[in-house]
Design a protein around this motif. Structure first.
Motif, short mmCIF file in Angstrom:
data_model
loop_
_atom_site.label_atom_id
_atom_site.label_comp_id
_atom_site.label_asym_id
_atom_site.label_seq_id
_atom_site.Cartn_x
_atom_site.Cartn_y
_atom_site.Cartn_z
N ARG A 69 0.71 7.29 -8.00
CA ARG A 69 -0.39 8.69 -8.30
C ARG A 69 0.90 10.05 -7.55
N CYS A 70 0.76 9.13 -6.14
CA CYS A 70 1.61 9.63 -4.94
C CYS A 70 2.93 9.94 -5.14
N ARG A 71 3.55 8.26 -5.42
CA ARG A 71 5.13 9.30 -5.75
C ARG A 71 5.38 8.68 -4.66
N GLN A 72 5.15 7.97 -3.60
CA GLN A 72 5.32 7.53 -2.21
C GLN A 72 5.77 5.31 -2.28
N VAL A 73 6.88 5.17 -1.54
CA VAL A 73 7.62 4.20 -1.89
C VAL A 73 6.33 3.14 -1.47
N LEU A 74 6.39 1.82 -1.85
CA LEU A 74 5.08 1.13 -1.86
C LEU A 74 5.33 0.22 -0.22
N THR A 75 4.34 -0.21 0.72
CA THR A 75 5.18 -0.67 1.76
C THR A 75 4.28 -1.60 2.07
N TYR A 76 4.65 -2.94 2.57
CA TYR A 76 3.68 -4.24 2.43
C TYR A 76 3.47 -3.90 4.04
N SER A 77 1.61 -4.33 3.71
CA SER A 77 0.84 -4.43 4.51
C SER A 77 0.54 -5.48 5.69
N GLY A 78 1.09 -6.53 5.44
CA GLY A 78 1.39 -7.65 6.14
C GLY A 78 0.49 -8.67 5.61
N GLU A 79 -0.09 -7.70 4.35
CA GLU A 79 -1.45 -8.87 4.35
C GLU A 79 -1.62 -10.12 2.87
N THR A 80 -1.57 -11.14 2.81
CA THR A 80 -1.97 -11.68 1.82
C THR A 80 -2.59 -12.72 1.61
N ARG A 121 0.72 -0.92 -0.49
CA ARG A 121 0.13 0.03 0.22
C ARG A 121 0.73 1.31 0.14
N CYS A 122 0.36 2.23 -0.10
CA CYS A 122 0.61 3.25 -0.36
C CYS A 122 -0.56 5.24 0.64
N PRO A 123 -0.24 6.25 0.76
CA PRO A 123 -1.27 6.56 0.88
C PRO A 123 -1.99 6.57 0.18
N CYS A 124 -2.43 7.00 -0.45
CA CYS A 124 -3.17 6.44 -1.50
C CYS A 124 -4.86 6.27 -1.44
N PRO A 125 -6.48 6.34 -1.06
CA PRO A 125 -7.59 5.86 -0.81
C PRO A 125 -6.84 4.29 -2.09
N ASP A 126 -7.49 4.04 -1.27
CA ASP A 126 -7.62 2.52 -2.30
C ASP A 126 -6.83 1.61 -2.69
N SER A 127 -5.68 2.16 -2.31
CA SER A 127 -4.80 1.88 -2.82
C SER A 127 -3.67 -0.08 -2.43
N ASP A 128 -4.53 -0.87 -3.22
CA ASP A 128 -3.84 -1.84 -2.71
C ASP A 128 -3.02 -2.48 -3.72
#
Length: 173
Positions: free
Chosen positions: A159-170, A131-138
């Motif tokens: 869109r936001c140019r932020q690094v995607l981070t792992y949510s811990g979900e699969t 995810r990133c800070p964008c809404p609905d960003s899976d």
């Protein structure tokens, strides 16, 4: 680390069918063709693949086992026709173009079907949710891409140019 499985031995019927296709093409074109290397190392949805520049044929053992009669009748000549067309007409032809179709119809007297209709079992794939800070960003990453991130590769949201981070979900797909 995943254990590399050795492919099952090449069935003699498949080897004989490859040879018979070459003999038939040689009689039709009145010339010889170099025999390809034949491999049973193909997985996934493709029944066969012709590697033109390597003079190599690869076949899918699971699809062969499940569809042996049609595989020998249609798939083997289909792949051999790719190599024959390449050797006769060169590298600039279309994969399923008129030259290949000529060989399928004229030499093998078969319909030039581009694709097989074999039932293919799709394996369940694990996806890692980023995810990133964008809404609905899976962002569903494959296991391979997830491993690259764990080794230091970074992916950025367009869109936001932020690094995607792992949510811990699969999830399974």
């Amino acid at each position: 680390m995943r254990r590399q499985e050795s492919p099952p031995p090449m069935p003699e019927l498949l080897r004989q069918r490859v040879e018979a296709c070459y003999v038939q093409a040689e009689a039709f074109f009145k010339r010889t063709f170099p025999r390809p290397e034949v491999s049973f190392k193909l997985r996934g949805q493709k029944a066969g693949v012709a590697h033109l520049h390597d003079n190599l044929l690869r076949f899918n053992p699971q699809l062969y086992q499940a569809n042996q009669d049609d595989f020998l009748r249609q798939t083997v000549p289909h792949e051999v026709a790719h190599l024959i067309a390449h050797q006769l007409f060169g590298a600039s032809i279309q994969a399923h173009g008129q030259e290949w179709q000529l060989i399928m119809r004229g030499v093998y007297e078969l319909p030039p079907h581009r694709c097989h209709s074999y039932a293919v079992e799709r394996r369940v794939a694990m996806r890692y949710i980023y995810r990133c800070p964008c809404p609905d960003s899976d962002f569903a990453f494959s296991a391979q891409r997830h491993t690259l991130v764990r080794k230091g590769r970074r992916y950025v949201c367009k869109r936001c140019r932020q690094v995607l981070t792992y949510s811990g979900e699969t999830r399974s797909e």
